[in-house]
Motif scaffolding. Structure first.
Motif, short mmCIF file in Angstrom:
data_model
loop_
_atom_site.label_atom_id
_atom_site.label_comp_id
_atom_site.label_asym_id
_atom_site.label_seq_id
_atom_site.Cartn_x
_atom_site.Cartn_y
_atom_site.Cartn_z
N GLY A 1 0.82 -1.21 0.00
CA GLY A 1 0.00 0.00 0.00
C GLY A 1 0.85 1.25 0.00
N ASP A 2 0.37 2.28 0.70
CA ASP A 2 1.10 3.54 0.76
C ASP A 2 2.43 3.40 1.49
OD1 ASP A 2 -0.79 4.86 -0.66
OD2 ASP A 2 -1.51 6.14 0.96
N ALA A 3 2.57 2.41 2.35
CA ALA A 3 3.86 2.18 3.02
C ALA A 3 4.92 1.76 2.01
CB ALA A 3 3.71 1.11 4.10
N ALA A 4 4.47 1.21 0.88
CA ALA A 4 5.39 0.84 -0.20
C ALA A 4 5.53 1.98 -1.20
CB ALA A 4 4.92 -0.43 -0.90
N VAL A 5 4.40 2.52 -1.69
CA VAL A 5 4.43 3.61 -2.65
C VAL A 5 3.34 4.62 -2.29
CG1 VAL A 5 4.27 4.28 -5.08
CG2 VAL A 5 5.20 2.05 -4.48
N ASN B 1 -5.06 1.78 -6.19
CA ASN B 1 -4.88 0.73 -7.19
C ASN B 1 -3.50 0.09 -7.09
OD1 ASN B 1 -7.47 1.07 -8.70
ND2 ASN B 1 -6.66 3.11 -9.04
N PHE B 2 -2.47 0.89 -6.83
CA PHE B 2 -1.15 0.33 -6.58
C PHE B 2 -1.15 -0.50 -5.30
CE2 PHE B 2 1.73 3.42 -9.16
CZ PHE B 2 1.57 2.62 -10.27
N GLY B 3 -1.91 -0.04 -4.30
CA GLY B 3 -2.01 -0.80 -3.07
C GLY B 3 -2.61 -2.17 -3.30
N VAL B 4 -3.67 -2.23 -4.10
CA VAL B 4 -4.30 -3.51 -4.43
C VAL B 4 -3.34 -4.38 -5.23
CG1 VAL B 4 -6.14 -4.55 -5.83
CG2 VAL B 4 -6.66 -2.64 -4.29
N SER B 5 -2.59 -3.77 -6.14
CA SER B 5 -1.59 -4.52 -6.90
C SER B 5 -0.53 -5.13 -5.99
CB SER B 5 -0.93 -3.59 -7.93
OG SER B 5 0.13 -4.24 -8.60
N SER B 6 -0.11 -4.37 -4.97
CA SER B 6 0.89 -4.91 -4.03
C SER B 6 0.32 -6.07 -3.24
CB SER B 6 1.40 -3.80 -3.09
OG SER B 6 0.38 -3.37 -2.19
N ILE B 7 -0.97 -6.00 -2.89
CA ILE B 7 -1.61 -7.11 -2.18
C ILE B 7 -1.59 -8.37 -3.03
CG2 ILE B 7 -3.82 -7.99 -1.31
CD1 ILE B 7 -4.53 -5.05 -0.66
N GLU B 8 -2.01 -8.22 -4.29
CA GLU B 8 -2.07 -9.38 -5.18
C GLU B 8 -0.69 -10.01 -5.36
OE1 GLU B 8 -4.21 -10.56 -9.37
OE2 GLU B 8 -3.25 -8.61 -9.23
#
Length: 409
Positions: A294-298, A309-316
């Motif tokens: 999530g935001d902790a990554a980007v 959407n990037f957060g969801v991508s990181s989850i997947e």
């Protein structure tokens, strides 16, 4: 207390990650500094989240989408980008994508509520444990386990610790991971407003001189039936403070003026909320037995509407990596597993992050060379079909590239 995986932060990303990992026999603990009541009934925070088709598909798979009322889902059909006082715009239509709309808009607190409800059901079946009103204050990283010390004095030992606690992640800092942080020196004010003229389900991004405006089209106001949008105003912090404190009549008049009366009369129909404008990109997404999502990554600049959407991508990506290793009987927190996740997420986020930084820098400068460059870029974009198709695909979210990435596992 022991767990297989500890997730720090029970926002929508942390909750969705816990759900994506459940059902595989892993003991999952969520640590959240808010109380349980605040998670069960999230407060309105002004943020309307733009969702790509890929994100919506995953929300459906996770059982979130059907928990949100249809009336609360607004179609994002088209998009326009304006520059300065010109009425000309770069127009991105849904017909440039493979869908009837570029995406969807849903209030942040409704996504949080749906995600919590799903996870709460899994807590009842002992798949996930919640620790609320708790905060991680220390981390000790070992070879086989990682230990988190909580403010209450309790200690959690796990095989993997995952930070999902915002772009200003204290957990990430405790791990000694630095981040490139871009503070734009401005704040965003977000609120709901009704207006006289229709929005035609078209999002606006308006780079004015001295301000940036955004309009996110929503379904009609449930009380008056009037056209309604989420309005985002980006200004220096002192100006945002003044707007927050202005009475409703003065606020309405100023927003009408800032939008050059293109929407006719405008009326505030929600509370106002402000957020500092800071983009964050950590130098590492992972460390030994530790990962960020999530935001902790980007932590993206909101101009791209791709933060969640990037957060969801990181989850997947991370969930696929963990579960694949777990099913194969391997250590899912092994450096090789986490490094593959880091590589994948960096490839999918870094180019857009850097491009966004260039665009926001250019469009926040008001000198003559910048103005000329801005006009030239919009003119080129409007007259090159390939550019418009690429932007439409980006806004809608393409599953083709995602499938290739997943297949790589």
């Amino acid at each position: 207390m022991n767990a297989d995986i500890v997730i720090v932060g029970a926002g929508p990303v942390g909750l969705c990650l816990a759900h994506a990992l459940s059902g595989a026999g892993l003991r999952i603990t969520l640590v959240e500094k808010q109380g349980l009541d605040a998670l069960k009934e999230p407060a309105f925070d002004g943020r309307e989240i733009a969702l790509t088709h890929n994100t919506v598909a995953l929300m459906k798979r996770w059982g979130l989408w059907e928990r949100i009322e249809d009336v609360a889902k607004s179609r994002l059909v088209n998009a326009k980008v304006f520059n300065g006082s010109s009425s000309r715009a770069l127009q991105i239509g849904h017909e440039l994508s493979d869908h009837r709309e570029l995406g969807w808009l849903v209030a942040n607190q409704l996504i949080r509520k749906a995600a919590f409800d799903v996870v709460e059901e899994e807590c009842a079946s002992n798949q996930i444990e919640f620790l609320t009103d708790e905060e991680v204050v220390g981390i000790e990283n070992g070879r086989e386990t990682i230990e988190a010390s909580l403010a209450s004095g309790r200690k959690l030992s796990a095989r993997l610790l995952i930070a999902a606690d915002s772009r200003f992640s204290l957990t990430r800092r405790m791990m000694g991971i630095g981040a490139d942080m871009r503070d734009f020196g401005k704040s965003m004010l977000v609120c709901y407003m009704t207006h006289e003229k229709p929005h035609d389900h078209t999002a606006w991004e308006w780079f004015g001189y001295g301000q940036t405006l955004a309009l996110l089209p929503m379904n009609p106001d449930p009380e008056s039936g009037a056209f309604r949008s989420s309005v985002v105003v980006t200004l220096p912090g002192r100006e945002i403070d003044r707007l927050q404190q202005a009475d409703a009549h003065a606020f309405n008049a100023e927003i009408e003026r800032r939008f050059a009366h293109r929407l006719g009369g405008m009326k505030l129909v929600s509370t106002r909320h402000a957020y500092p404008l800071v983009a964050v990109y950590p130098r590492q997404f992972v460390a030994r037995r530790f990962a960020t999502v999530g935001d902790a990554a980007v932590g993206m600049h909101p101009v791209t509407a791709h933060g969640f959407n990037f957060g969801v991508s990181s989850i997947e990506s991370l969930a696929n990596a963990i579960l694949s290793a777990h099913r194969a009987g391997k250590d899912f927190a092994d450096d090789s597993v986490l490094k593959r996740y880091e590589s994948m997420h960096r490839r999918s986020t870094r180019p857009l992050y850097l491009m966004t930084d260039v665009v926001t820098t250019l469009y926040n400068r008001d000198n003559l060379p910048a103005k000329l460059a801005r006009n030239f870029m919009l003119h080129v974009g409007e007259n090159l079909p390939l550019v418009k198709h690429a932007i439409a695909a980006h806004l809608a979210g393409s599953r083709k590239e995602n499938r290739k990435e997943v297949a790589a596992w």
